[in-house]
Design an enzyme around this catalytic site. Structure first.
Site, PDB file in Angstrom:
ATOM      1  N   ARG A  88       0.818  -1.202   0.000  1.00 45.97           N
ATOM      2  CA  ARG A  88       0.000   0.000   0.000  1.00 45.97           C
ATOM      3  C   ARG A  88       0.852   1.253   0.000  1.00 45.97           C
ATOM      4  O   ARG A  88       0.311   2.361  -0.027  1.00 45.97           O
ATOM      5  CB  ARG A  88      -0.830  -0.015   1.267  1.00 45.97           C
ATOM      6  CG  ARG A  88      -2.294  -0.265   1.046  1.00 45.97           C
ATOM      7  CD  ARG A  88      -2.967   0.153   2.320  1.00 45.97           C
ATOM      8  NE  ARG A  88      -4.374   0.224   2.194  1.00 45.97           N
ATOM      9  CZ  ARG A  88      -5.180  -0.807   2.211  1.00 45.97           C
ATOM     10  NH1 ARG A  88      -4.711  -2.024   2.283  1.00 45.97           N
ATOM     11  NH2 ARG A  88      -6.472  -0.614   2.147  1.00 45.97           N
ATOM     12  N   ARG A 160     -18.354  -2.720   8.673  1.00 50.30           N
ATOM     13  CA  ARG A 160     -17.025  -2.404   9.213  1.00 50.30           C
ATOM     14  C   ARG A 160     -16.994  -1.017   9.861  1.00 50.30           C
ATOM     15  O   ARG A 160     -17.605  -0.086   9.358  1.00 50.30           O
ATOM     16  CB  ARG A 160     -15.987  -2.483   8.097  1.00 50.30           C
ATOM     17  CG  ARG A 160     -15.487  -3.891   7.884  1.00 50.30           C
ATOM     18  CD  ARG A 160     -14.679  -4.054   6.641  1.00 50.30           C
ATOM     19  NE  ARG A 160     -13.684  -3.015   6.407  1.00 50.30           N
ATOM     20  CZ  ARG A 160     -12.830  -3.040   5.396  1.00 50.30           C
ATOM     21  NH1 ARG A 160     -12.835  -4.059   4.545  1.00 50.30           N
ATOM     22  NH2 ARG A 160     -11.970  -2.070   5.214  1.00 50.30           N
ATOM     23  N   ARG A 171      -9.887   7.613   3.938  1.00 50.12           N
ATOM     24  CA  ARG A 171      -9.171   6.476   3.343  1.00 50.12           C
ATOM     25  C   ARG A 171      -8.875   6.749   1.866  1.00 50.12           C
ATOM     26  O   ARG A 171      -7.829   6.348   1.351  1.00 50.12           O
ATOM     27  CB  ARG A 171      -9.991   5.192   3.494  1.00 50.12           C
ATOM     28  CG  ARG A 171      -9.955   4.655   4.932  1.00 50.12           C
ATOM     29  CD  ARG A 171     -11.057   3.668   5.198  1.00 50.12           C
ATOM     30  NE  ARG A 171     -11.001   2.479   4.369  1.00 50.12           N
ATOM     31  CZ  ARG A 171     -12.020   1.655   4.180  1.00 50.12           C
ATOM     32  NH1 ARG A 171     -13.190   1.904   4.755  1.00 50.12           N
ATOM     33  NH2 ARG A 171     -11.887   0.599   3.420  1.00 50.12           N
TER      34      ARG A 171
HETATM   35  P1  AP5 Z   1      -8.515  -3.211   3.734  1.00 46.93           P
HETATM   36  O1  AP5 Z   1      -9.320  -4.196   4.421  1.00 46.93           O
HETATM   37  O2  AP5 Z   1      -7.513  -3.655   2.730  1.00 46.93           O
HETATM   38  O3  AP5 Z   1      -9.473  -2.120   3.090  1.00 46.93           O
HETATM   39  P2  AP5 Z   1      -9.389  -1.263   1.729  1.00 46.93           P
HETATM   40  O4  AP5 Z   1      -8.234  -1.327   0.850  1.00 46.93           O
HETATM   41  O5  AP5 Z   1      -9.749   0.086   2.179  1.00 46.93           O
HETATM   42  O6  AP5 Z   1     -10.290  -1.978   0.815  1.00 46.93           O
HETATM   43  P3  AP5 Z   1     -11.665  -2.523   1.138  1.00 46.93           P
HETATM   44  O7  AP5 Z   1     -11.567  -3.870   1.779  1.00 46.93           O
HETATM   45  O8  AP5 Z   1     -12.440  -1.466   1.850  1.00 46.93           O
HETATM   46  O9  AP5 Z   1     -12.265  -2.630  -0.323  1.00 46.93           O
HETATM   47  P4  AP5 Z   1     -12.077  -3.733  -1.441  1.00 46.93           P
HETATM   48  O10 AP5 Z   1     -11.350  -3.130  -2.583  1.00 46.93           O
HETATM   49  O11 AP5 Z   1     -11.570  -5.016  -0.888  1.00 46.93           O
HETATM   50  O12 AP5 Z   1     -13.590  -3.875  -1.895  1.00 46.93           O
HETATM   51  P5  AP5 Z   1     -14.673  -5.029  -1.655  1.00 46.93           P
HETATM   52  O13 AP5 Z   1     -14.356  -6.187  -2.519  1.00 46.93           O
HETATM   53  O14 AP5 Z   1     -14.906  -5.271  -0.206  1.00 46.93           O
HETATM   54  O15 AP5 Z   1      -7.754  -2.302   4.809  1.00 46.93           O
HETATM   55  C1  AP5 Z   1      -8.445  -1.715   5.896  1.00 46.93           C
HETATM   56  C2  AP5 Z   1      -7.473  -0.906   6.737  1.00 46.93           C
HETATM   57  O16 AP5 Z   1      -6.434  -1.780   7.246  1.00 46.93           O
HETATM   58  C3  AP5 Z   1      -6.720   0.199   5.972  1.00 46.93           C
HETATM   59  O17 AP5 Z   1      -7.458   1.393   5.922  1.00 46.93           O
HETATM   60  C4  AP5 Z   1      -5.454   0.301   6.834  1.00 46.93           C
HETATM   61  O18 AP5 Z   1      -5.685   1.055   7.998  1.00 46.93           O
HETATM   62  C5  AP5 Z   1      -5.181  -1.128   7.248  1.00 46.93           C
HETATM   63  N1  AP5 Z   1      -4.279  -1.813   6.301  1.00 46.93           N
HETATM   64  C6  AP5 Z   1      -4.556  -2.918   5.547  1.00 46.93           C
HETATM   65  N2  AP5 Z   1      -3.514  -3.265   4.779  1.00 46.93           N
HETATM   66  C7  AP5 Z   1      -2.531  -2.356   5.053  1.00 46.93           C
HETATM   67  C8  AP5 Z   1      -1.218  -2.157   4.559  1.00 46.93           C
HETATM   68  N3  AP5 Z   1      -0.691  -2.961   3.609  1.00 46.93           N
HETATM   69  N4  AP5 Z   1      -0.501  -1.122   5.048  1.00 46.93           N
HETATM   70  C9  AP5 Z   1      -1.005  -0.299   5.999  1.00 46.93           C
HETATM   71  N5  AP5 Z   1      -2.253  -0.415   6.493  1.00 46.93           N
HETATM   72  C10 AP5 Z   1      -3.014  -1.439   6.028  1.00 46.93           C
HETATM   73  O19 AP5 Z   1     -15.934  -4.284  -2.277  1.00 46.93           O
HETATM   74  C11 AP5 Z   1     -16.502  -3.141  -1.668  1.00 46.93           C
HETATM   75  C12 AP5 Z   1     -18.035  -3.215  -1.696  1.00 46.93           C
HETATM   76  O20 AP5 Z   1     -18.500  -3.113  -3.036  1.00 46.93           O
HETATM   77  C13 AP5 Z   1     -18.607  -4.544  -1.173  1.00 46.93           C
HETATM   78  O21 AP5 Z   1     -19.811  -4.295  -0.517  1.00 46.93           O
HETATM   79  C14 AP5 Z   1     -18.815  -5.367  -2.419  1.00 46.93           C
HETATM   80  O22 AP5 Z   1     -19.825  -6.353  -2.256  1.00 46.93           O
HETATM   81  C15 AP5 Z   1     -19.211  -4.299  -3.427  1.00 46.93           C
HETATM   82  N6  AP5 Z   1     -18.775  -4.628  -4.783  1.00 46.93           N
HETATM   83  C16 AP5 Z   1     -17.647  -5.279  -5.149  1.00 46.93           C
HETATM   84  N7  AP5 Z   1     -17.555  -5.383  -6.490  1.00 46.93           N
HETATM   85  C17 AP5 Z   1     -18.654  -4.755  -6.981  1.00 46.93           C
HETATM   86  C18 AP5 Z   1     -19.111  -4.480  -8.306  1.00 46.93           C
HETATM   87  N8  AP5 Z   1     -18.455  -4.875  -9.405  1.00 46.93           N
HETATM   88  N9  AP5 Z   1     -20.277  -3.775  -8.443  1.00 46.93           N
HETATM   89  C19 AP5 Z   1     -20.949  -3.331  -7.358  1.00 46.93           C
HETATM   90  N10 AP5 Z   1     -20.573  -3.569  -6.084  1.00 46.93           N
HETATM   91  C20 AP5 Z   1     -19.426  -4.246  -5.898  1.00 46.93           C
HETATM   92 MG    MG Z   2     -11.010  -5.655   1.059  1.00 44.76          MG
END
Ligand code: AP5
Ligand code: MG
Length: 213
Positions: A88, A160, A171
Site C-alpha cells: 500500500r 465495518r 481512506r
Molecule cells: P482493507 O481491508 O484492505 O481495506 P481497503 O483497501 O480500504 O479496501 P476494502 O476492503 O475497503 O475494499 P475492497 O477493494 O476489498 O472492496 P470489496 O471487494 O470489499 O484495509 C483496511 C485498513 O487496514 C486500511 O485502511 C489500513 O488502515 C489497514 N491496512 C490494511 N492493509 C494495510 C497495509 N498494507 N498497510 C497499511 N495499512 C493497512 O468491495 C466493496 C463493496 O463493493 C462490497 O460491498 C462489495 O460487495 C461491493 N462490490 C464489489 N464489487 C462490486 C461491483 N463490481 N459492483 C458493485 N458492487 C461491488
Molecule cells: Mg477488502
C-alpha cells in the site's frame, strides 16, 4: 502465480481476490482481513492496528511488512498467492520486491481495479463483511442469500467500523497520496494490468481471467 490487487478502498479488490483464489487454487492474503481477525481476537497487534484503521490511516509499514512476510513464508503460499491490500506504500512494495528477489522470484501480475471516488462512498455504506472468512457482500448489489448471514461459512455479517462516510473519505485521501503511486511502480516493472471496476462483479472477473489465462 503471484498476483497483487491494486485499487482504491472499496474498488472490489477483496471481491475479485476471492474469485481468483478459488479459480486458480491460490491462497487469498489480505492484510486488512489479518488485522480485523486480530482485532476480533483482542491481540496486541489488533489493538495497535485498530487505532490507525478507525482513523482511516495506514498501519505503520514496520508492523504491516513483518506480518505479510511471515504470512507468505507459510507452506500454502509456496505455489503463489493473491495479495489484497498489500503493498500500500512504495516502501512496502520495495520490501516485497527485495524479499522475492532473494528467492529468485518476482510478482507476475499487479491488477489495478479502477473505480472513481464518487462510486466508492456509495458502495461502502452498503457493504457487509464476514469477520470469520472475509467474504464481502453488498446489501443491494451483491446480497447474501440470508440477510446478515455469510453464504460461505454461516457466520454473522458486520458493517465495518471504517466504512462510515467520513472515514471512507479519509481512506480515499490516503489512497491517492500513498497507494496510487504503486500503479506507476508496477507499470515500470511491466506487470501492471488494468480492469474497469465499475462493471459487474462477473464482468470484471471475466476480464481478469482473460489476463491470467
Ligand atoms: P482493507 O481491508 O484492505 O481495506 P481497503 O483497501 O480500504 O479496501 P476494502 O476492503 O475497503 O475494499 P475492497 O477493494 O476489498 O472492496 P470489496 O471487494 O470489499 O484495509 C483496511 C485498513 O487496514 C486500511 O485502511 C489500513 O488502515 C489497514 N491496512 C490494511 N492493509 C494495510 C497495509 N498494507 N498497510 C497499511 N495499512 C493497512 O468491495 C466493496 C463493496 O463493493 C462490497 O460491498 C462489495 O460487495 C461491493 N462490490 C464489489 N464489487 C462490486 C461491483 N463490481 N459492483 C458493485 N458492487 C461491488
Ligand atoms: Mg477488502
Amino acid at each position: 502465480m503471484k498476483i497483487i490487487m491494486l485499487g482504491a478502498p472499496g474498488a472490489g479488490k477483496g471481491t475479485q481476490a476471492k474469485l481468483i483464489a478459488e479459480k486458480y487454487g491460490l491462497p487469498h492474503v489480505s492484510t486488512g482481513d489479518i488485522f480485523r481477525a486480530n482485532i476480533k481476537n483482542g491481540t496486541e497487534l489488533g489493538k495497535e492496528a485498530k487505532k490507525y484503521m478507525d482513523a482511516g490511516a495506514l498501519v505503520p509499514d514496520e508492523l504491516t511488512v513483518k506480518i505479510l512476510l511471515d504470512r507468505v513464508a507459510q507452506k500454502d503460499c509456496e505455489g503463489g498467492y493473491v495479495l489484497d491490500g498489500f503493498p500500500r506504500t512504495i516502501p512496502q512494495a520495495q520490501v516485497l520486491e527485495d524479499a522475492l528477489a532473494k528467492l529468485g522470484e518476482s510478482i507476475d501480475y499487479a491488477i489495478n481495479v479502477e473505480v472513481p471516488d464518487e462510486a466508492i462512498v456509495n458502495r461502502m455504506s452498503g457493504r457487509r463483511a464476514c469477520v470469520s472468512c472475509g467474504a464481502t457482500y453488498h446489501i443491494v448489489n451483491i446480497p447474501p442469500k440470508k440477510e446478515g448471514i455469510c453464504d460461505v461459512c454461516g457466520s454473522e455479517l458486520i458493517l465495518r467500523d471504517d466504512d462510515k462516510p467520513e472515514t471512507v473519505r479519509k481512506r480515499l485521501e490516503v489512497y491517492h497520496e500513498q497507494t496510487q503511486p504503486l500503479v506507476d511502480f508496477y507499470q515500470n516493472k511491466g506487470v501492471l494490468r488494468e480492469v474497469d471496476g465499475t462493471k459487474t462483479m462477473e464482468e470484471i472477473f471475466d476480464s481478469i481471467a482473460k489476463i491470467l489465462g
